[in-house]
Motif scaffolding. Structure first.
Motif, mmCIF file in Angstrom:
data_model
loop_
_atom_site.group_PDB
_atom_site.id
_atom_site.type_symbol
_atom_site.label_atom_id
_atom_site.label_comp_id
_atom_site.label_asym_id
_atom_site.label_seq_id
_atom_site.Cartn_x
_atom_site.Cartn_y
_atom_site.Cartn_z
ATOM 1 N N ARG A 3 0.834 -1.211 0.000
ATOM 2 C CA ARG A 3 0.000 0.000 0.000
ATOM 3 C C ARG A 3 0.866 1.258 0.000
ATOM 4 O O ARG A 3 0.553 2.231 -0.688
ATOM 5 C CB ARG A 3 -0.947 -0.004 1.191
ATOM 6 N N SER A 4 1.952 1.250 0.763
ATOM 7 C CA SER A 4 2.863 2.400 0.776
ATOM 8 C C SER A 4 3.485 2.609 -0.598
ATOM 9 O O SER A 4 3.562 3.734 -1.095
ATOM 10 C CB SER A 4 3.973 2.201 1.808
ATOM 11 N N LYS A 5 3.914 1.519 -1.216
ATOM 12 C CA LYS A 5 4.516 1.583 -2.550
ATOM 13 C C LYS A 5 3.533 2.186 -3.552
ATOM 14 O O LYS A 5 3.887 3.060 -4.351
ATOM 15 C CB LYS A 5 4.939 0.182 -2.994
ATOM 16 N N LYS A 6 2.288 1.718 -3.516
ATOM 17 C CA LYS A 6 1.272 2.210 -4.446
ATOM 18 C C LYS A 6 0.933 3.677 -4.166
ATOM 19 O O LYS A 6 0.697 4.458 -5.095
ATOM 20 C CB LYS A 6 0.002 1.349 -4.385
ATOM 21 N N THR A 7 0.906 4.072 -2.909
ATOM 22 C CA THR A 7 0.644 5.467 -2.568
ATOM 23 C C THR A 7 1.757 6.356 -3.116
ATOM 24 O O THR A 7 1.489 7.393 -3.728
ATOM 25 C CB THR A 7 0.531 5.638 -1.039
ATOM 26 N N ILE A 8 2.998 5.928 -2.928
ATOM 27 C CA ILE A 8 4.141 6.691 -3.434
ATOM 28 C C ILE A 8 4.085 6.804 -4.952
ATOM 29 O O ILE A 8 4.360 7.862 -5.519
ATOM 30 C CB ILE A 8 5.463 6.048 -2.956
ATOM 31 N N GLU A 9 3.711 5.720 -5.614
ATOM 32 C CA GLU A 9 3.606 5.740 -7.078
ATOM 33 C C GLU A 9 2.555 6.731 -7.566
ATOM 34 O O GLU A 9 2.724 7.358 -8.610
ATOM 35 C CB GLU A 9 3.255 4.347 -7.612
ATOM 36 N N HIS A 10 1.461 6.867 -6.828
ATOM 37 C CA HIS A 10 0.352 7.694 -7.289
ATOM 38 C C HIS A 10 0.397 9.136 -6.788
ATOM 39 O O HIS A 10 -0.364 9.975 -7.275
ATOM 40 C CB HIS A 10 -0.979 7.040 -6.903
ATOM 41 N N LEU A 11 1.268 9.453 -5.846
ATOM 42 C CA LEU A 11 1.334 10.821 -5.331
ATOM 43 C C LEU A 11 1.666 11.856 -6.409
ATOM 44 O O LEU A 11 1.018 12.907 -6.443
ATOM 45 C CB LEU A 11 2.325 10.906 -4.171
ATOM 46 N N PRO A 12 2.648 11.622 -7.279
ATOM 47 C CA PRO A 12 2.940 12.641 -8.300
ATOM 48 C C PRO A 12 1.730 12.951 -9.193
ATOM 49 O O PRO A 12 1.455 14.121 -9.480
ATOM 50 C CB PRO A 12 4.085 12.024 -9.113
ATOM 51 N N LEU A 13 1.003 11.939 -9.599
ATOM 52 C CA LEU A 13 -0.179 12.150 -10.428
ATOM 53 C C LEU A 13 -1.257 12.915 -9.659
ATOM 54 O O LEU A 13 -1.878 13.844 -10.197
ATOM 55 C CB LEU A 13 -0.734 10.807 -10.914
ATOM 56 N N ALA A 14 -1.463 12.560 -8.409
ATOM 57 C CA ALA A 14 -2.461 13.258 -7.594
ATOM 58 C C ALA A 14 -2.072 14.725 -7.424
ATOM 59 O O ALA A 14 -2.924 15.617 -7.514
ATOM 60 C CB ALA A 14 -2.599 12.576 -6.227
ATOM 61 N N PHE A 15 -0.780 14.974 -7.215
ATOM 62 C CA PHE A 15 -0.318 16.358 -7.054
ATOM 63 C C PHE A 15 -0.474 17.131 -8.358
ATOM 64 O O PHE A 15 -0.856 18.298 -8.357
ATOM 65 C CB PHE A 15 1.126 16.396 -6.558
ATOM 66 N N GLN A 16 -0.192 16.484 -9.483
ATOM 67 C CA GLN A 16 -0.387 17.129 -10.793
ATOM 68 C C GLN A 16 -1.842 17.531 -10.976
ATOM 69 O O GLN A 16 -2.139 18.629 -11.433
ATOM 70 C CB GLN A 16 -0.002 16.174 -11.922
ATOM 71 N N LYS A 17 -2.737 16.635 -10.666
ATOM 72 C CA LYS A 17 -4.170 16.931 -10.785
ATOM 73 C C LYS A 17 -4.563 18.079 -9.866
ATOM 74 O O LYS A 17 -5.331 18.964 -10.252
ATOM 75 C CB LYS A 17 -5.011 15.696 -10.450
#
Length: 146
Positions: free
Chosen positions: A83-97
């Motif tokens: 879950r931590s790995k997946k959160t880290i992977e998706h943070l840049p996209l969430a921040f871009q949005k």
């Protein structure tokens, strides 16, 4: 009027019924079995079952499970790591949005949600004030350094 209800997971009920209905030998066997397997319904075991189910539903990648004396801890760590790995992977996209919506002037959340957030923040503020007041009344410094 409510109907009587028998909880099928109530170990004491099963033991009592066995003592009332079964012969002594069978009653003893049932009691030993129920007491011997009662630990299987602990929070830790239920959580391990949930973690195993969660991991088994991930079909597109292998999830490493590190060795541990207690398999439940190993499963829990594997899930937390994934879950931590997946959160880290998706943070840049969430921040871009987030940046894109902010730059476009798009408001996030409804007015009702914003009011709810303010209410939650006020609740937190009230608790902080109560704690500090309690420390002060107790002759302690009015701060959170404890």
């Amino acid at each position: 009027m409510e109907k009587p209800y028998m909880n099928i997971f109530d170990t004491k009920l099963h033991i009592t019924l066995a003592q009332l209905i079964e012969d002594k030998q069978t009653s003893k066997l049932i009691t030993e079995y129920l007491k011997g397997t009662e630990h299987h319904r602990t929070y830790e075991n239920e959580r391990a079952d949930e973690n195993l189910q969660y991991l088994s539903e991930i079909k597109d990648e292998l999830i490493p499970i590190e060795a541990h004396d207690d398999y439940r801890v190993a499963l829990n760590r594997a899930v937390e790591s994934y879950r931590s790995k997946k959160t880290i992977e998706h943070l840049p996209l969430a921040f871009q949005k987030y940046k894109a919506t902010h730059q476009l002037g798009i408001s996030l959340g409804t007015e009702r949600e914003k009011e709810q957030f303010k209410t939650y923040m006020n609740i937190g503020k009230n608790w902080k004030e109560a704690i500090l007041r309690g420390r002060e009344l107790n002759g302690e410094p009015k701060d959170f350094d404890f």
